[in-house]
Design an enzyme around this catalytic site. Structure first.
Site, PDB file in Angstrom:
ATOM      1  N   ASP A 146       0.830  -1.221   0.000  1.00 46.05           N
ATOM      2  CA  ASP A 146       0.000   0.000   0.000  1.00 46.05           C
ATOM      3  C   ASP A 146       0.860   1.265   0.000  1.00 46.05           C
ATOM      4  O   ASP A 146       0.347   2.371  -0.115  1.00 46.05           O
ATOM      5  CB  ASP A 146      -0.998   0.001   1.174  1.00 46.05           C
ATOM      6  CG  ASP A 146      -0.330   0.094   2.549  1.00 46.05           C
ATOM      7  OD1 ASP A 146       0.901   0.343   2.630  1.00 46.05           O
ATOM      8  OD2 ASP A 146      -1.037  -0.080   3.559  1.00 46.05           O
TER       9      ASP A 146
ATOM     10  N   ASP B  28       6.383  -5.898   6.532  1.00 47.31           N
ATOM     11  CA  ASP B  28       4.999  -5.425   6.492  1.00 47.31           C
ATOM     12  C   ASP B  28       4.197  -6.412   5.651  1.00 47.31           C
ATOM     13  O   ASP B  28       3.799  -6.132   4.527  1.00 47.31           O
ATOM     14  CB  ASP B  28       4.994  -4.019   5.869  1.00 47.31           C
ATOM     15  CG  ASP B  28       3.603  -3.443   5.771  1.00 47.31           C
ATOM     16  OD1 ASP B  28       2.655  -4.066   6.282  1.00 47.31           O
ATOM     17  OD2 ASP B  28       3.470  -2.363   5.165  1.00 47.31           O
ATOM     18  N   SER B  29       3.965  -7.587   6.222  1.00 44.91           N
ATOM     19  CA  SER B  29       3.348  -8.682   5.471  1.00 44.91           C
ATOM     20  C   SER B  29       1.847  -8.715   5.681  1.00 44.91           C
ATOM     21  O   SER B  29       1.323  -8.123   6.611  1.00 44.91           O
ATOM     22  CB  SER B  29       3.928 -10.010   5.950  1.00 44.91           C
ATOM     23  OG  SER B  29       3.462 -10.270   7.260  1.00 44.91           O
TER      24      SER B  29
END
Lengths: 284, 284
Positions: free
Chosen positions: B98, B167-168
């Site tokens: 994102d 950031d999975s």
């Protein structure tokens, strides 16, 4: 064919409870069974057993308290004011029908009396019988139950309580008066000079104006006011606020040592400090 | 008749997104419209516009980031390690499609390079175009995108990064390797001696064993390890954990002054302190 209230659906032979009070978001819980379901003169009361949260108290289709995390809300609304006060003797709880706040309050030896003013006796009886993990099947003789309207009860009280906890449901229906300026004013008169009041003050995410409005009223009436927060997974957005007001006692946690035998699952010394540390967007 | 994925329902002419990944609980969001919907080689990607949370990134039917509160997660996974490090130059983000973490990382003047390793280019492109409130339509020239598998990328790196952010998405499907011991070991080798790693480590409410397992692995591999928390309303239960590990730097917030121009909505000096203060039941 069983008759269920509109918030219960049967899907492929399984029961689901859907909170549909917020038009734009719905949360559904898969249920093992419905344990209690009855209409009181005030509201519809259910105790259900859910897969994710264990037993839940549901009033008019809205989840109030659960086996799994009911303790978070009850510990936070009770232990923050009682820790700040340090030697409260007389406690008043308005609402709090799940009995969880009263159960936490009697953990303090210096507390000699807890007045529990709940308008709906059936909620108390249902929670005592069917939600023991929250209510603790409360039978402490210091707790006196008054099945009365909180607004009427408080109007007669002057300079009497050390701590007053407003443990209301959402500001719709029976609880709406418990969010009004005039009610907070009566609370102020009912408190002793070094008394502390606290109320649950809704969601900082979905009801920012309401949170601010409650804070403004309490700030206007009391000498000191502050907002603190906790994560309550079954409340909308998971993020919940409480507002605290005092007549003389400064609201500072710096030198407060919490009682060491509270046997809590959420509240502790660090949570007391950190709950007043608000995210940037919540600063008042 | 339009074809929607199974997590989109049309009810009385209105669209709803239902997260049905957790068998016992479902959360549904009323949608204004579907802005982007495409299957990449990795997963199904949607950007939808919802009434309560604005635009949302949805991967395989699970909400990842939203207009309304995507900043909470991204600020917390980025500013905690970067504040603790104090003078990070080279940052690696694994996942984070994102672009929110990268956007926060470039707020530090001392950061000279951000490697963004995201396996799915289509997620990045969709968020840059359709989710600007989160991605910031990131065009900072310090950020270099690598559309590659994070496990392969990290295997070649030695003693290179000051901060590594994992950031999975959830540990199912493409992200499962990012929760394994061997991967954390490679992270350790890729970090400089005074480097700091952080990963999102799931829900302390619903995945207590997983949270504990991640902490145990990181504690075993690194000199210092700690868990911190934040309220992320669109993640299950609203209560989220992050786990941080360092090779030499002590994890203490006491003398840390955060950079004063971060322009955050959630993170601040007090949140940095309080996020490490865990509820009683979460103590490790």
């Amino acid at each position: 064919m069983k008759q269920y209230p509109e918030w219960i659906q049967e899907v492929n032979g399984e029961l689901w409870l859907t909170e549909n009070d917020r038009g734009n978001m719905q949360v559904s819980y898969r249920l093992k069974k419905i344990i209690f379901s009855k209409e009181s003169s005030i509201q519809h009361i259910m105790i259900v057993d859910s897969y994710d949260f264990g037993r839940m108290l549901v009033l008019d289709g809205v989840v109030q308290s659960t086996d799994r995390e009911g303790h978070i809300y009850n510990e936070m609304i009770t232990h923050v004011p009682l820790s700040l006060h340090q030697h409260a003797k007389k406690v008043l709880i308005i609402g709090g029908g799940d009995c969880g706040a009263a159960r936490e309050a009697v953990k303090y030896k210096h507390v000699t009396a807890v007045d529990m003013v709940e308008i709906d006796e059936m909620v108390v009886q249902a929670c005592k019988e069917h939600l023991p993990s929250v209510s603790g099947n409360l039978a402490d003789e210091r707790v006196q139950f008054h099945y009365r309207d909180g607004v009427q009860f408080i109007a007669e009280k002057r300079n009497e309580y050390d701590v007053i906890i407003i443990d209301s449901s959402d500001p719709v229906g029976p609880a709406i008066q418990l969010f009004e300026y005039g009610f907070y004013e009566q609370i102020k008169y009912a408190l002793k000079d070094d008394g502390i009041m606290v109320c649950q003050s809704q969601s900082p995410l979905f009801q920012q104006e309401l949170v601010k409005g409650i804070y403004e009223k309490i700030k206007d009436l009391f000498t000191h006011a502050a907002v603190y927060q906790a994560t309550v997974p079954t409340y909308p957005g998971g993020f919940w606020s409480f507002t605290i007001g005092t007549k003389t006692t400064p609201i500072t946690t710096e030198h407060i040592q919490i009682q060491d035998d509270l046997q809590t699952n959420y509240f502790n010394q660090n949570i007391l400090r950190s709950c007043f540390m608000l995210p940037e967007a919540m600063k008042l």
